[in-house]
Structures are given as C-alpha cells and as structure tokens.
Write an enzyme that holds these catalytic residues in place. Sequence first.
Site: not given
Ligand SMILES: N[C@@H](CCC(=O)N[C@@H](CS)C(=O)NCC(=O)O)C(=O)O
Length: 304
Positions: A47, A178
């Site tokens: 990530c 994205y």
């Molecule tokens: N705003 C968050 C975004 C984090 C994020 O979107 N992480 C993704 C992985 S790249 C995630 O865990 N996604 C899980 C999901 O959407 O179910 C940050 O910057 O910490």
Amino acid sequence: MTHTQFPKETFSGAFKRQKSIFQEQVEAGSQFEPETGRYHLYLSYACPWAHRTLIVRAIKNLEDVISVSFVDPIRDEKGWRFSSEGSPYFDPVNGFNYLSEAYRIMDPNYNMRVTVPVLWDKYTKQIVNNESSDIIVMLNDVFNDFTNSNLDLYPTALKSEIDEVNDYIYTKINNGVYKCGFAADQSIYDREVTHLFGALDSINDRLKEKTYLVNDTLTLADIRLFVTLIRFDVVYYTHFKTSKKHIYEYEHLWRFTKNLYHMKKIKPTVKFDEIKNHYFKTHPHINPSGIVPAGPYIIPLLND
Ligand SMILES: N[C@@H](CCC(=O)N[C@@H](CS)C(=O)NCC(=O)O)C(=O)O
C-alpha cells in the site's frame, strides 16, 4: 457484491477516497504521550499510503521506537488479514486474524473500509490514527527525543510550500492513479488520465534542475510522490490503465525515483512482489483472472 469486488466509492462512476476517521495525535501532554515502545504500525508493503509511514520511520531511525507488522498482501472478502505465528504476516501485538478486529475495538458497529496504515497504542489498546498524512508528520515531529536522527522532513519554514505541493500531488497523482483505475466509464477515465499525465508532465518540469521538490532538500513531499512513482510502471501502467507513458520515459521523474529508491533506508521498504500480488489479485472487478503479469523487469532499469 462485496467490498473487495468493487470499491464503494466508485458507484457514481468516479472514485472518491473515504475520509479517515481516527485522527488523534501523539502529542506531549495528551492522552497519547510520545514514548518509546508504546506505538505500533499495522502496514502493508503493497500500500502506498502505508509505505509513506514505513519510509519515514526508517529514515528517522525509529525502528526501535515504533514497532511494525504487516498484513497479507492479498485482501480477501473480510479485508486485510493476518496469518499464524511464524508467518511474516503474523500480528505479534494482538494476535488478530483480521485488521477489522482493531477497528471493531474502536467501534463494534464500524462498517466503513478497514484501511492500512493504522497507528496503534499498545498501552491503551486502541487506534490512535489511521491517516498516513497525519502519521508521517507525527513520526517526523514528536519522537525526536528517542532517535539520533536530526533530519527534519517538514521544516517550519517550508511547511506552506510542502503543503501546497502535497495537495497537488495527492489530488492529481497519488489519488489520480486510483481515479483512472477505478473509473467506471470511458469519459471519466479520459478526463482522469489527462489530469494525471498533465500533473506528471508538470512535476517532471519542476524537477528539471532539482533533486527534490521543495527547496532542494528531502521533505515529506518527496516521500509522498515517490510511493506512487515506484508503483507506477510495475502496476498502475497496466492495472489502472495509466499507459500513456512509463515513469522511466520521463527524464527527471525517473532520476528522482531512482535516487530515492537507492537510499539505504528506502530500498528495503520496496517489495515489488508484494505490490504486484496485492494489486493484481485484490481487485477482481478490474482483473477478474487474478493473473499477475511477469514484467516489467524494473530492478535492472532502476539499477541502470
Ligand atoms: N487515507 C488513508 C488511505 C489508506 C488506504 O486507502 N489504504 C488502502 C490500501 S492502499 C486500504 O487499506 N484499502 C482497504 C479497502 O479499501 O478496503 C491514508 O492515507 O492513510
């Protein structure tokens, strides 16, 4: 349809990232005192948002101050998961099977997305913060009594310029890839890919006579850009269809990417296998076969 099949945010056709909801600060005099050994980061090597925090922890020499562990790169229908003891994806702090268990400790009815990174307080057993842009500022600012590093990645005099560059890069590049990948119709994709490559062209120009984005010194802005650029050619180019150009075709963006990649503390944080396995196997709505492409062979290019 489960959340791993199609991100909730995309139903309007355009991708909107969920706002992080745990945003407490580690701060002297607060319920979350800066201390060594107290905080833990739950991360994924795949990530980019988690990667920012891993890099800042490493270059600030905070490895003995803040512990880390990693979720399995393949997210299943229950979200990010851990494996049993002995596996690299074991949770040594709480023995959770799923990261969602941490979120449900905070709110048993939590029904939003369960994301990494998570900054966890081992003393009070709760999530402090799940927003990477907050966590990297804390790692830079509040643990300085516990490290021999005097690096300041967010100097007061440069804050407003760093913030301005961050906003631009977040909207157009970090999140821009994205928006291309999760666009649910052609006109949205066309618009987003134009915005993305317009921004890459302009940041490439900005770096023409510079090593770093702001004041020619390494700052949080560089780290935030790097985590997207290092994933771009291996994943986003094909998986998110950001295929107008590779980063290695941009003279200055590529020099910048190679420079950061080869930093002693950054290189070990980049795990291309995890990155590829995660993206190609976790978004069945855009890659239903789950097949992970063989190339591109990026390491020789980075070493060139
Ligand atoms: N705003 C968050 C975004 C984090 C994020 O979107 N992480 C993704 C992985 S790249 C995630 O865990 N996604 C899980 C999901 O959407 O179910 C940050 O910057 O910490």
